[in-house]
Design an enzyme around this catalytic site. Structure first.
Site, PDB file in Angstrom:
ATOM      1  N   HIS A 189      -2.478  -2.931  -6.286  1.00  0.00           N
ATOM      2  CA  HIS A 189      -2.970  -2.602  -4.938  1.00  0.00           C
ATOM      3  C   HIS A 189      -4.488  -2.731  -4.830  1.00  0.00           C
ATOM      4  O   HIS A 189      -5.233  -1.902  -5.371  1.00  0.00           O
ATOM      5  CB  HIS A 189      -2.507  -1.184  -4.565  1.00  0.00           C
ATOM      6  CG  HIS A 189      -2.872  -0.794  -3.174  1.00  0.00           C
ATOM      7  ND1 HIS A 189      -3.182   0.486  -2.814  1.00  0.00           N
ATOM      8  CD2 HIS A 189      -2.994  -1.541  -2.045  1.00  0.00           C
ATOM      9  CE1 HIS A 189      -3.479   0.511  -1.525  1.00  0.00           C
ATOM     10  NE2 HIS A 189      -3.365  -0.696  -1.038  1.00  0.00           N
ATOM     11  N   ASN A 221      -3.852   5.937  -0.514  1.00  0.00           N
ATOM     12  CA  ASN A 221      -3.327   6.124   0.844  1.00  0.00           C
ATOM     13  C   ASN A 221      -2.654   7.477   1.051  1.00  0.00           C
ATOM     14  O   ASN A 221      -2.544   7.944   2.174  1.00  0.00           O
ATOM     15  CB  ASN A 221      -2.372   4.984   1.197  1.00  0.00           C
ATOM     16  CG  ASN A 221      -3.155   3.729   1.518  1.00  0.00           C
ATOM     17  OD1 ASN A 221      -4.203   3.795   2.148  1.00  0.00           O
ATOM     18  ND2 ASN A 221      -2.674   2.586   1.056  1.00  0.00           N
ATOM     19  N   GLU A 245      -5.519  -0.209  -7.677  1.00  0.00           N
ATOM     20  CA  GLU A 245      -4.500   0.744  -8.152  1.00  0.00           C
ATOM     21  C   GLU A 245      -3.421  -0.024  -8.907  1.00  0.00           C
ATOM     22  O   GLU A 245      -2.928  -1.052  -8.409  1.00  0.00           O
ATOM     23  CB  GLU A 245      -3.827   1.453  -6.966  1.00  0.00           C
ATOM     24  CG  GLU A 245      -4.518   2.710  -6.498  1.00  0.00           C
ATOM     25  CD  GLU A 245      -3.757   3.397  -5.360  1.00  0.00           C
ATOM     26  OE1 GLU A 245      -3.375   4.555  -5.531  1.00  0.00           O
ATOM     27  OE2 GLU A 245      -3.568   2.774  -4.304  1.00  0.00           O
ATOM     28  N   SER A 272       0.821  -1.204   0.000  1.00  0.00           N
ATOM     29  CA  SER A 272       0.000   0.000   0.000  1.00  0.00           C
ATOM     30  C   SER A 272       0.854   1.252   0.000  1.00  0.00           C
ATOM     31  O   SER A 272       0.319   2.347  -0.042  1.00  0.00           O
ATOM     32  CB  SER A 272      -0.922  -0.015   1.210  1.00  0.00           C
ATOM     33  OG  SER A 272      -0.227  -0.435   2.350  1.00  0.00           O
TER      34      SER A 272
HETATM   35  N1  CAA Z   1     -16.764 -10.632   1.147  1.00  0.00           N
HETATM   36  C1  CAA Z   1     -17.878 -10.612   0.394  1.00  0.00           C
HETATM   37  N2  CAA Z   1     -18.874  -9.719   0.567  1.00  0.00           N
HETATM   38  C2  CAA Z   1     -18.723  -8.833   1.572  1.00  0.00           C
HETATM   39  C3  CAA Z   1     -17.600  -8.801   2.416  1.00  0.00           C
HETATM   40  C4  CAA Z   1     -16.581  -9.757   2.163  1.00  0.00           C
HETATM   41  N3  CAA Z   1     -15.446  -9.773   2.886  1.00  0.00           N
HETATM   42  N4  CAA Z   1     -17.758  -7.798   3.314  1.00  0.00           N
HETATM   43  C5  CAA Z   1     -18.943  -7.214   3.057  1.00  0.00           C
HETATM   44  N5  CAA Z   1     -19.536  -7.842   1.999  1.00  0.00           N
HETATM   45  C6  CAA Z   1     -20.770  -7.472   1.319  1.00  0.00           C
HETATM   46  C7  CAA Z   1     -21.988  -7.773   2.111  1.00  0.00           C
HETATM   47  O1  CAA Z   1     -22.427  -9.087   1.888  1.00  0.00           O
HETATM   48  C8  CAA Z   1     -22.982  -6.757   1.569  1.00  0.00           C
HETATM   49  O2  CAA Z   1     -23.496  -7.206   0.316  1.00  0.00           O
HETATM   50  P1  CAA Z   1     -24.887  -6.627  -0.310  1.00  0.00           P
HETATM   51  O3  CAA Z   1     -24.593  -5.237  -0.780  1.00  0.00           O
HETATM   52  O4  CAA Z   1     -25.169  -7.558  -1.425  1.00  0.00           O
HETATM   53  O5  CAA Z   1     -25.902  -6.663   0.790  1.00  0.00           O
HETATM   54  C9  CAA Z   1     -22.102  -5.541   1.308  1.00  0.00           C
HETATM   55  O6  CAA Z   1     -20.759  -6.044   1.175  1.00  0.00           O
HETATM   56  C10 CAA Z   1     -22.166  -4.546   2.442  1.00  0.00           C
HETATM   57  O7  CAA Z   1     -21.786  -5.208   3.640  1.00  0.00           O
HETATM   58  P2  CAA Z   1     -22.570  -5.100   5.028  1.00  0.00           P
HETATM   59  O8  CAA Z   1     -24.028  -4.888   4.784  1.00  0.00           O
HETATM   60  O9  CAA Z   1     -22.147  -6.233   5.900  1.00  0.00           O
HETATM   61  O10 CAA Z   1     -21.944  -3.857   5.746  1.00  0.00           O
HETATM   62  P3  CAA Z   1     -21.879  -2.354   5.338  1.00  0.00           P
HETATM   63  O11 CAA Z   1     -23.014  -1.929   4.491  1.00  0.00           O
HETATM   64  O12 CAA Z   1     -21.621  -1.686   6.619  1.00  0.00           O
HETATM   65  O13 CAA Z   1     -20.562  -2.259   4.420  1.00  0.00           O
HETATM   66  C11 CAA Z   1     -18.257  -2.054   4.037  1.00  0.00           C
HETATM   67  C12 CAA Z   1     -19.343  -2.763   4.840  1.00  0.00           C
HETATM   68  C13 CAA Z   1     -18.378  -2.408   2.564  1.00  0.00           C
HETATM   69  C14 CAA Z   1     -16.939  -2.577   4.572  1.00  0.00           C
HETATM   70  C15 CAA Z   1     -18.422  -0.498   4.219  1.00  0.00           C
HETATM   71  O14 CAA Z   1     -18.491  -0.174   5.569  1.00  0.00           O
HETATM   72  C16 CAA Z   1     -17.306   0.287   3.587  1.00  0.00           C
HETATM   73  O15 CAA Z   1     -17.288   0.533   2.387  1.00  0.00           O
HETATM   74  N6  CAA Z   1     -16.337   0.733   4.421  1.00  0.00           N
HETATM   75  C17 CAA Z   1     -15.183   1.469   3.945  1.00  0.00           C
HETATM   76  C18 CAA Z   1     -14.162   0.511   3.399  1.00  0.00           C
HETATM   77  C19 CAA Z   1     -12.946   1.224   2.892  1.00  0.00           C
HETATM   78  O16 CAA Z   1     -12.810   2.423   2.896  1.00  0.00           O
HETATM   79  N7  CAA Z   1     -11.999   0.406   2.430  1.00  0.00           N
HETATM   80  C20 CAA Z   1     -10.737   0.912   1.951  1.00  0.00           C
HETATM   81  C21 CAA Z   1      -9.752   0.781   3.041  1.00  0.00           C
HETATM   82  S1  CAA Z   1      -8.217   1.439   2.532  1.00  0.00           S
HETATM   83  C22 CAA Z   1      -7.449   0.195   1.795  1.00  0.00           C
HETATM   84  O17 CAA Z   1      -7.871  -0.918   1.724  1.00  0.00           O
HETATM   85  C23 CAA Z   1      -6.141   0.575   1.231  1.00  0.00           C
HETATM   86  C24 CAA Z   1      -4.974   0.288   2.081  1.00  0.00           C
HETATM   87  O18 CAA Z   1      -3.953   0.018   1.526  1.00  0.00           O
HETATM   88  C25 CAA Z   1      -4.975   0.453   3.550  1.00  0.00           C
END
Ligand code: CAA
Length: 291
Positions: free
Chosen positions: A140, A190, A152, A119
Site C-alpha cells: 500500500h 486508513n 504499508e 487501501s
Molecule cells: N511527484 C513528484 N514530486 C512531487 C509531487 C509529485 N506528484 N507532488 C509534490 N511533489 C514535490 C514537490 O516538487 C516539492 O518538492 P521539494 O520539497 O523538493 O520542493 C514537494 O513535493 C512539496 O510539494 P509542493 O511544494 O508542491 O506542495 P506542498 O509543500 O504543499 O506539499 C504535499 C504537497 C506533499 C502533497 C503535502 O501537502 C502533503 O504532504 N499533504 C498530505 C498528503 C497525505 O497525507 N497523503 C496521504 C494520503 S492517504 C493515502 O494516500 C492512503 C490512502 O489509501 C487513501
C-alpha cells in the site's frame, strides 16, 4: 528473490506514481490500463513529475531519461505475464480487483509475486481466490507516491516469509520505509486517517465549522500539511466513502458510520480534485469552498 520486472495494473494517480518510483529505482516497468488515453496521460504525468524532481536538483537529467526509457505501456493484461512482481492499483472495488487477478492467473510465472495496492480490502480474501495465497501481499503506497515516504506491507493469513522479505527489500531499494500491518479492515494508515476525515465531514454537517475554518484549524492548530477536507478532495471522496464502508462493515461498529454529507457529495459526483469539485470547487484560479 531478485525482482527485475514489475507490472503495474491501473494508470490512475496511484498506478502512475508507482510506475514513477519503480522506474527511477532501476526496475523495468510495464504499465497496464484498459484505456490508451489513460496510459498516455500517465506517461505525460510521470515525465512532468520527474521533470519537477530534476528542476529541484533531486534527480539528474540522465536518470530521468533512463527511468522514462524503462517504462513501457500496454492495454493487454496478459502482457504482464513475464513480470517478477505485479502491483494491482485499479479502482477500489473488490469485484474489479478480483476480475483482474482472475484474468492474470493463466499468464503469470510460477515465481510471480502478486500484490494489491488496496487501501482497505481484505488481502486474505483477495489472495484466497488466486492460485498462490503464499505469494500474495498487500503493498500500500501513499499519495503522492513520489513524495510520501511510507509503504504499508500487509501479510494475508497465508503469505510466506520469503514474499514478505522480498517486498521489504524492494521498499528499501525504492528508498522508502515500510510499516508492517496486520490484515484487518483499512490496515493502519486508513484505520486512523479515514475516521478523522469522516469526523471533519460530521463537523461540517453539524455546522460546527465551515470548510475553511475546519481546514485552517487542523493546518494551523495541529500542523497537518493539508486540512482534512482538502485532503479528502485530494484522495477522492469516493475512495474515502469506500474505506469508511469497509471499516463499518468489517468491524461492525457504529463509530465508523460514514457521514451522510460525504455520501451526498459522492452521489452528486463531486468526488474532489479529480472531478474538479468536492469540498472545494477547483474550476477557477483558486479553490473555493462549496459550503
Ligand atoms: N511527484 C513528484 N514530486 C512531487 C509531487 C509529485 N506528484 N507532488 C509534490 N511533489 C514535490 C514537490 O516538487 C516539492 O518538492 P521539494 O520539497 O523538493 O520542493 C514537494 O513535493 C512539496 O510539494 P509542493 O511544494 O508542491 O506542495 P506542498 O509543500 O504543499 O506539499 C504535499 C504537497 C506533499 C502533497 C503535502 O501537502 C502533503 O504532504 N499533504 C498530505 C498528503 C497525505 O497525507 N497523503 C496521504 C494520503 S492517504 C493515502 O494516500 C492512503 C490512502 O489509501 C487513501
Amino acid at each position: 528473490m531478485d525482482i527485475k520486472t514489475v507490472g503495474v495494473v491501473g494508470a490512475g494517480q496511484m498506478g502512475s506514481g508507482i510506475a514513477h518510483v519503480f522506474a527511477l529505482a532501476g526496475y523495468d516497468v510495464l504499465l497496464n490500463d484498459i484505456s490508451e488515453d489513460a496510459l498516455r496521460k500517465a506517461v505525460d504525468l510521470i515525465d512532468r513529475n520527474i521533470g519537477r524532481q530534476v528542476s529541484r536538483g533531486k534527480v539528474s537529467a540522465e536518470d530521468k531519461d533512463a527511468a522514462m526509457a524503462r517504462i513501457r505501456t500496454t492495454t493487454k493484461l496478459p502482457d504482464l505475464g513475464p513480470s517478477d512482481l505485479i502491483i494491482e492499483a485499479a479502482t477500489e472495488r473488490e469485484t474489479v480487483k478480483q476480475a483482474i487477478f482472475e484474468d492474470l492467473l493463466p499468464h503469470i510465472q510460477p515465481h510471480t509475486i502478486l500484490t494489491s495496492n488496496t487501501s482497505s480490502i481484505s488481502i486474505t480474501r483477495l489472495a484466497s481466490r488466486t492460485d498462490r495465497p503464499e505469494r500474495f501481499m498487500g503493498f500500500h503506497f501513499m499519495n503522492p507516491v513520489p513524495v510520501m515516504q511510507l509503504v504499508e506491507l500487509i501479510r494475508g493469513i497465508a503469505t510466506d516469509e520469503a514474499t514478505y522479505k522480498t517486498l521489504h527489500a524492494v521498499v528499501e531499494k525504492l528508498g522508502k520505509t515500510s510499516a508492517s500491518a496486520e490484515d484487518f479492515p483499512a490496515f493502519i494508515v486508513n484505520r486512523i486517517l479515514m475516521p478523522m476525515i469522516n469526523e471533519a465531514v460530521y463537523t461540517l454537517y453539524e455546522g460546527v465549522g465551515s470548510v475553511k475554518s475546519i481546514d485552517e484549524s487542523l493546518k494551523l492548530g495541529a500542523n497537518h500539511p493539508m486540512g482534512p477536507l482538502e485532503l479528502a478532495d485530494f484522495i477522492g471522496l469516493d475512495t474515502c466513502l469506500a474505506i469508511m464502508n469497509v471499516l463499518h462493515d468489517g468491524l461492525a461498529d457504529t463509530k465508523y458510520r460514514p457521514c451522510p454529507l460525504l455520501t451526498k457529495y459522492v452521489e452528486a459526483g463531486w468526488l474532489g480534485r479529480k472531478t474538479e469539485r468536492g469540498f472545494y470547487d477547483y474550476r477557477g484560479d483558486e479553490p473555493v469552498p462549496t459550503r
